[in-house]
Motif scaffolding. Structure first.
Motif, PDB file in Angstrom:
ATOM      1  N   GLN A 105       0.858  -1.188   0.000  1.00 31.56           N
ATOM      2  CA  GLN A 105       0.000   0.000   0.000  1.00 31.56           C
ATOM      3  C   GLN A 105       0.889   1.231   0.000  1.00 31.56           C
ATOM      4  OE1 GLN A 105      -2.910   0.119   3.135  1.00 31.56           O
ATOM      5  NE2 GLN A 105      -4.009   1.841   2.229  1.00 31.56           N
ATOM      6  N   THR A 106       0.632   2.155  -0.926  1.00 31.02           N
ATOM      7  CA  THR A 106       1.464   3.344  -1.019  1.00 31.02           C
ATOM      8  C   THR A 106       1.184   4.299   0.128  1.00 31.02           C
ATOM      9  OG1 THR A 106       2.140   5.174  -2.439  1.00 31.02           O
ATOM     10  CG2 THR A 106      -0.181   4.599  -2.451  1.00 31.02           C
ATOM     11  N   THR A 107       2.172   5.104   0.435  1.00 31.88           N
ATOM     12  CA  THR A 107       1.995   6.137   1.455  1.00 31.88           C
ATOM     13  C   THR A 107       1.955   7.526   0.821  1.00 31.88           C
ATOM     14  OG1 THR A 107       4.397   6.246   1.773  1.00 31.88           O
ATOM     15  CG2 THR A 107       3.168   4.776   3.228  1.00 31.88           C
ATOM     16  N   ASN A 109       0.383  10.593  -1.123  1.00 35.18           N
ATOM     17  CA  ASN A 109      -0.915  11.251  -1.257  1.00 35.18           C
ATOM     18  C   ASN A 109      -1.285  11.331  -2.735  1.00 35.18           C
ATOM     19  OD1 ASN A 109      -3.011  13.233  -1.503  1.00 35.18           O
ATOM     20  ND2 ASN A 109      -2.483  13.948   0.552  1.00 35.18           N
TER      21      ASN A 109
END
Length: 206
Positions: A105-107, A109
């Motif tokens: 999961q990317t962090t 924005n």
């Protein structure tokens, strides 16, 4: 020794033998040499299908020193959008199933992604990430209370799990701004050359 004590001793022996057999069975399920699992991801596997030339592979391999852990590698190519998340689902190839675990999961924005230049888009056409999955990662869905990774491996063997990659889409109407782009069922895969490492690395974009 009276009959009651004899019966009790027999019952305890049966329980011990049953437990040993179960442990051996679990070990055999996930500790076979060169036995791994693979998912081949394309847009055609998504429901509904997605018109994309992005493809990917996700490989899983047992950890022979820890029967409650699996290594995995994610390799994606021809991406034109940033990866938002990679999830493991319970479900057959004709249905949208339930999330079992999140593999990546990317962090970042989404608002920071939308304004990147076209030049940077070509640079992120390839994506690699690896890690490990254990019972602690089975936080969602029907395996949330599982204490044994073999529960997941049995589903792998039956073809009842799949991996889906969500990417950020400029025209997405979802709250997260992402949609499923490629997907593939997890199937048994035997290879003498497939070796997965335990070290978790940050995603690399080439």
């Amino acid at each position: 020794m009276n009959a009651a004590l004899i019966a009790s001793a027999i019952i305890m022996l049966v329980i011990e033998l049953t437990g040993a057999a179960a442990a051996s069975s679990d070990s055999n399920i996930i500790q076979q040499q060169n036995h791994s699992f693979i998912a081949l991801l394309t847009g055609q596997n998504v429901i509904p299908t997605v018109d994309t030339n992005a493809t990917g592979t996700v490989k899983f391999q047992p950890n022979n020193s820890n029967i409650n852990e699996l290594y995995y590698e994610i390799n994606l190519t021809n991406l034109h959008n940033d990866v938002a998340r990679v999830d493991l689902y319970l479900g057959n190839k004709t249905e949208n199933g339930r999330i079992v675990a999140t593999l990546y999961q990317t962090t970042i924005n989404p608002s920071e992604i939308c304004c990147r230049s076209a030049a940077s888009e070509s640079e992120r056409s390839k994506f690699f990430f690896n890690g490990t999955i254990s019972t602690q990662n089975l936080e969602l869905g029907p395996l949330a209370s599982s204490k044994n990774i073999t529960d997941l491996v049995r589903l792998f063997n039956r073809g009842n799990t799949y991996v889906e990659v969500d990417t950020y889409q400029p025209k997405s109407l979802s709250f997260s701004g992402s949609e499923g782009e490629i997907r593939g069922q997890i199937m048994p895969f035997a290879s003498n050359s497939t070796t997965l490492t335990a070290a978790v690395v940050k995603p690399t974009i080439k």
